[in-house]
Design a protein around this motif. Structure first.
Motif, PDB file in Angstrom:
ATOM      1  N   LYS A 287       0.999  -1.329   0.063  1.00 38.40           N
ATOM      2  CA  LYS A 287       0.059  -0.139   0.054  1.00 38.40           C
ATOM      3  C   LYS A 287       0.786   1.305   0.112  1.00 38.40           C
ATOM      4  CE  LYS A 287      -2.163  -1.239   3.876  1.00 38.40           C
ATOM      5  NZ  LYS A 287      -2.894  -0.947   5.046  1.00 38.40           N
ATOM      6  N   PRO A 288       0.351   2.446  -0.514  1.00 38.18           N
ATOM      7  CA  PRO A 288       1.331   3.705  -0.575  1.00 38.18           C
ATOM      8  C   PRO A 288       1.585   3.915   0.844  1.00 38.18           C
ATOM      9  CG  PRO A 288      -0.713   3.823  -1.824  1.00 38.18           C
ATOM     10  CD  PRO A 288      -0.940   2.589  -1.213  1.00 38.18           C
ATOM     11  N   GLN A 289       2.717   4.478   1.062  1.00 35.88           N
ATOM     12  CA  GLN A 289       3.406   4.958   2.300  1.00 35.88           C
ATOM     13  C   GLN A 289       3.204   6.564   2.410  1.00 35.88           C
ATOM     14  OE1 GLN A 289       6.948   2.893   3.576  1.00 35.88           O
ATOM     15  NE2 GLN A 289       7.998   4.925   3.606  1.00 35.88           N
ATOM     16  N   GLY A 290       3.058   6.762   3.641  1.00 34.54           N
ATOM     17  CA  GLY A 290       3.064   8.411   4.034  1.00 34.54           C
ATOM     18  C   GLY A 290       4.388   9.016   3.878  1.00 34.54           C
ATOM     19  N   LYS A 291       4.461  10.215   3.660  1.00 34.18           N
ATOM     20  CA  LYS A 291       5.901  10.923   3.668  1.00 34.18           C
ATOM     21  C   LYS A 291       6.532  10.559   4.801  1.00 34.18           C
ATOM     22  CE  LYS A 291       7.470  15.845   3.467  1.00 34.18           C
ATOM     23  NZ  LYS A 291       7.147  17.090   3.475  1.00 34.18           N
ATOM     24  N   HIS A 292       6.144  10.741   6.100  1.00 36.58           N
ATOM     25  CA  HIS A 292       6.950  10.496   7.205  1.00 36.58           C
ATOM     26  C   HIS A 292       6.454   8.785   7.687  1.00 36.58           C
ATOM     27  CE1 HIS A 292       8.321  14.317   7.463  1.00 36.58           C
ATOM     28  NE2 HIS A 292       7.301  14.794   7.533  1.00 36.58           N
ATOM     29  N   VAL A 293       7.426   8.131   8.039  1.00 33.70           N
ATOM     30  CA  VAL A 293       7.019   6.760   8.740  1.00 33.70           C
ATOM     31  C   VAL A 293       7.393   6.780  10.163  1.00 33.70           C
ATOM     32  CG1 VAL A 293       7.835   4.370   8.599  1.00 33.70           C
ATOM     33  CG2 VAL A 293       7.723   5.570   6.444  1.00 33.70           C
TER      34      VAL A 293
ATOM     35  N   LEU B 292      -3.109  10.854  15.162  1.00 36.30           N
ATOM     36  CA  LEU B 292      -2.771  10.993  13.777  1.00 36.30           C
ATOM     37  C   LEU B 292      -4.547  10.512  13.252  1.00 36.30           C
ATOM     38  CD1 LEU B 292       0.324   9.217  12.917  1.00 36.30           C
ATOM     39  CD2 LEU B 292      -0.118  11.692  13.116  1.00 36.30           C
ATOM     40  N   LYS B 293      -5.450  10.332  14.181  1.00 35.57           N
ATOM     41  CA  LYS B 293      -6.954  10.020  13.494  1.00 35.57           C
ATOM     42  C   LYS B 293      -6.853   8.845  12.804  1.00 35.57           C
ATOM     43  CE  LYS B 293      -8.382  14.674  14.634  1.00 35.57           C
ATOM     44  NZ  LYS B 293      -7.332  15.119  15.382  1.00 35.57           N
ATOM     45  N   LEU B 294      -6.107   7.677  13.252  1.00 36.85           N
ATOM     46  CA  LEU B 294      -6.021   6.592  12.339  1.00 36.85           C
ATOM     47  C   LEU B 294      -6.946   5.621  13.154  1.00 36.85           C
ATOM     48  CD1 LEU B 294      -2.362   6.022  11.764  1.00 36.85           C
ATOM     49  CD2 LEU B 294      -4.139   6.659  10.055  1.00 36.85           C
ATOM     50  N   GLU B 295      -7.868   5.192  12.136  1.00 37.31           N
ATOM     51  CA  GLU B 295      -8.956   4.046  12.596  1.00 37.31           C
ATOM     52  C   GLU B 295      -9.138   3.063  11.711  1.00 37.31           C
ATOM     53  OE1 GLU B 295     -12.298   7.028  12.763  1.00 37.31           O
ATOM     54  OE2 GLU B 295     -11.795   7.223  14.948  1.00 37.31           O
ATOM     55  N   ASN B 296      -9.920   2.168  12.324  1.00 36.75           N
ATOM     56  CA  ASN B 296     -10.266   0.924  11.472  1.00 36.75           C
ATOM     57  C   ASN B 296      -9.119   0.191  10.648  1.00 36.75           C
ATOM     58  OD1 ASN B 296     -12.828   1.512  12.045  1.00 36.75           O
ATOM     59  ND2 ASN B 296     -12.967   3.201  10.093  1.00 36.75           N
ATOM     60  N   GLY B 297      -7.961   0.057  11.319  1.00 39.94           N
ATOM     61  CA  GLY B 297      -6.771  -0.568  10.963  1.00 39.94           C
ATOM     62  C   GLY B 297      -5.951   0.197   9.754  1.00 39.94           C
ATOM     63  N   ASN B 298      -6.388   1.328   9.405  1.00 39.28           N
ATOM     64  CA  ASN B 298      -5.676   2.143   8.495  1.00 39.28           C
ATOM     65  C   ASN B 298      -4.270   2.453   9.260  1.00 39.28           C
ATOM     66  OD1 ASN B 298      -7.545   2.243   6.445  1.00 39.28           O
ATOM     67  ND2 ASN B 298      -8.630   3.949   7.358  1.00 39.28           N
ATOM     68  N   ASP B 299      -3.265   2.313   8.408  1.00 35.85           N
ATOM     69  CA  ASP B 299      -1.936   2.619   9.043  1.00 35.85           C
ATOM     70  C   ASP B 299      -1.267   4.028   8.237  1.00 35.85           C
ATOM     71  OD1 ASP B 299      -1.292   2.028   6.301  1.00 35.85           O
ATOM     72  OD2 ASP B 299       0.315   0.382   7.079  1.00 35.85           O
ATOM     73  N   THR B 300      -1.866   4.582   7.375  1.00 46.09           N
ATOM     74  CA  THR B 300      -1.433   5.712   6.740  1.00 46.09           C
ATOM     75  C   THR B 300      -2.574   6.929   6.970  1.00 46.09           C
ATOM     76  OG1 THR B 300      -0.196   4.699   5.363  1.00 46.09           O
ATOM     77  CG2 THR B 300      -0.714   6.815   4.557  1.00 46.09           C
ATOM     78  N   THR B 301      -2.138   8.236   7.329  1.00 44.84           N
ATOM     79  CA  THR B 301      -3.258   9.339   7.308  1.00 44.84           C
ATOM     80  C   THR B 301      -3.829   9.476   6.259  1.00 44.84           C
ATOM     81  OG1 THR B 301      -1.366  10.689   7.232  1.00 44.84           O
ATOM     82  CG2 THR B 301      -2.116  10.230   9.458  1.00 44.84           C
ATOM     83  N   LYS B 302      -5.054  10.165   5.862  1.00 47.76           N
ATOM     84  CA  LYS B 302      -5.835  10.378   4.921  1.00 47.76           C
ATOM     85  C   LYS B 302      -4.875  11.341   3.974  1.00 47.76           C
ATOM     86  CE  LYS B 302     -10.279   9.388   6.343  1.00 47.76           C
ATOM     87  NZ  LYS B 302     -11.455   9.735   7.196  1.00 47.76           N
ATOM     88  N   ASP B 303      -4.125  12.490   4.635  1.00 48.04           N
ATOM     89  CA  ASP B 303      -3.595  13.242   3.878  1.00 48.04           C
ATOM     90  C   ASP B 303      -2.077  12.911   3.161  1.00 48.04           C
ATOM     91  OD1 ASP B 303      -2.016  13.144   6.318  1.00 48.04           O
ATOM     92  OD2 ASP B 303      -2.367  15.293   6.546  1.00 48.04           O
ATOM     93  N   GLY B 304      -2.146  11.541   3.630  1.00 47.87           N
ATOM     94  CA  GLY B 304      -0.636  10.953   3.209  1.00 47.87           C
ATOM     95  C   GLY B 304       0.636  11.346   3.933  1.00 47.87           C
ATOM     96  N   LEU B 305       0.578  11.959   5.067  1.00 45.41           N
ATOM     97  CA  LEU B 305       1.714  12.567   5.593  1.00 45.41           C
ATOM     98  C   LEU B 305       2.318  11.558   6.332  1.00 45.41           C
ATOM     99  CD1 LEU B 305       3.371  15.118   5.829  1.00 45.41           C
ATOM    100  CD2 LEU B 305       1.738  15.891   7.738  1.00 45.41           C
ATOM    101  N   PHE B 306       1.564  10.547   7.278  1.00 49.14           N
ATOM    102  CA  PHE B 306       2.101   9.475   8.352  1.00 49.14           C
ATOM    103  C   PHE B 306       1.766   8.151   7.916  1.00 49.14           C
ATOM    104  CE2 PHE B 306       2.120  13.539  10.638  1.00 49.14           C
ATOM    105  CZ  PHE B 306       3.485  13.565  11.189  1.00 49.14           C
ATOM    106  N   THR B 307       2.817   7.510   7.905  1.00 50.18           N
ATOM    107  CA  THR B 307       2.563   5.854   8.163  1.00 50.18           C
ATOM    108  C   THR B 307       3.129   5.404   9.183  1.00 50.18           C
ATOM    109  OG1 THR B 307       2.369   5.455   5.578  1.00 50.18           O
ATOM    110  CG2 THR B 307       2.786   3.757   6.901  1.00 50.18           C
ATOM    111  N   VAL B 308       2.060   4.490   9.996  1.00 47.73           N
ATOM    112  CA  VAL B 308       2.629   4.110  11.328  1.00 47.73           C
ATOM    113  C   VAL B 308       2.595   2.498  11.099  1.00 47.73           C
ATOM    114  CG1 VAL B 308       1.994   3.674  13.813  1.00 47.73           C
ATOM    115  CG2 VAL B 308       1.186   5.766  12.703  1.00 47.73           C
ATOM    116  N   MET B 309       3.867   1.909  11.554  1.00 43.13           N
ATOM    117  CA  MET B 309       4.217   0.699  11.584  1.00 43.13           C
ATOM    118  C   MET B 309       4.769   0.136  12.901  1.00 43.13           C
ATOM    119  SD  MET B 309       6.881   0.659   8.285  1.00 43.13           S
ATOM    120  CE  MET B 309       6.093   0.907   6.669  1.00 43.13           C
ATOM    121  N   GLU B 310       4.304  -0.897  13.288  1.00 41.85           N
ATOM    122  CA  GLU B 310       4.695  -1.742  14.589  1.00 41.85           C
ATOM    123  C   GLU B 310       6.057  -2.293  14.129  1.00 41.85           C
ATOM    124  OE1 GLU B 310       1.730  -3.822  16.633  1.00 41.85           O
ATOM    125  OE2 GLU B 310       0.216  -2.391  15.680  1.00 41.85           O
TER     126      GLU B 310
END
Ligand code: FES
Length: 153
Positions: free
Chosen positions: A68-74, A99-117
């Protein structure tokens, strides 16, 4: 769509015909594409002759590959043992909430952040730890997550 077709072609020509080169080829492509899109995998298949199902199988088997596309900042949230016992789950919840991430989404809607464990980030004495791009932030509390992430917005 392939963003960096010229670079993809260079990687393919570097590895084409070399036995056991599919994983390093995909890693290098992902380094600049940031993820492996269907178009990219299809293109690699066409150029290398490796069946698309094999490429997809490798890309979905190894967790290092992203489809899946990755945000600008990881943001890498450490879930290793030292961080786990230092309440990494609360830190993860604070990051997702900020970051208001819900429902299993790992990337913000604006594409700025992706969160990884991730497992251990190698700085356990700073637990709990997150890494934003190449910057380590340790000794975190949920209350300061907003301040930490503000720098990247
Ligand atoms: S367990 Fe988190 S940095 Fe090592």
């Amino acid at each position: 769509m392939i963003k960096n077709k010229k670079e993809v072609d260079q990687v393919i020509s570097k590895f084409i015909g070399k036995k056991g080169s599919l994983i390093p080829l995909l890693q290098e492509v992902q380094n600049f594409e940031k993820y492996l899109s269907k178009d990219t995998m299809r293109y690699i298949s066409e150029k290398t002759g490796v069946h698309l199902a094999q490429i997809y199988g490798v890309a979905t088997f190894y967790t290092m590959f992203r489809l899946k596309p990755q945000g600008k900042h990881v943001i890498r949230v450490c879930k290793g043992t030292a961080c786990h016992v230092s309440d990494a789950n609360t830190i993860l919840k604070a990051v997702n909430s900020e970051l208001k991430l819900e429902n299993g989404n790992d990337t913000t809607k604006d594409g700025l952040f992706t969160v990884m464990e991730v497992a251990c980030l190698g700085c356990c004495s700073l637990a709990p730890v997150i890494m934003v791009d190449d910057n380590t932030h340790g000794k975190l509390t949920p209350e300061i997550i907003g301040e930490v992430l503000k720098k990247y917005k």
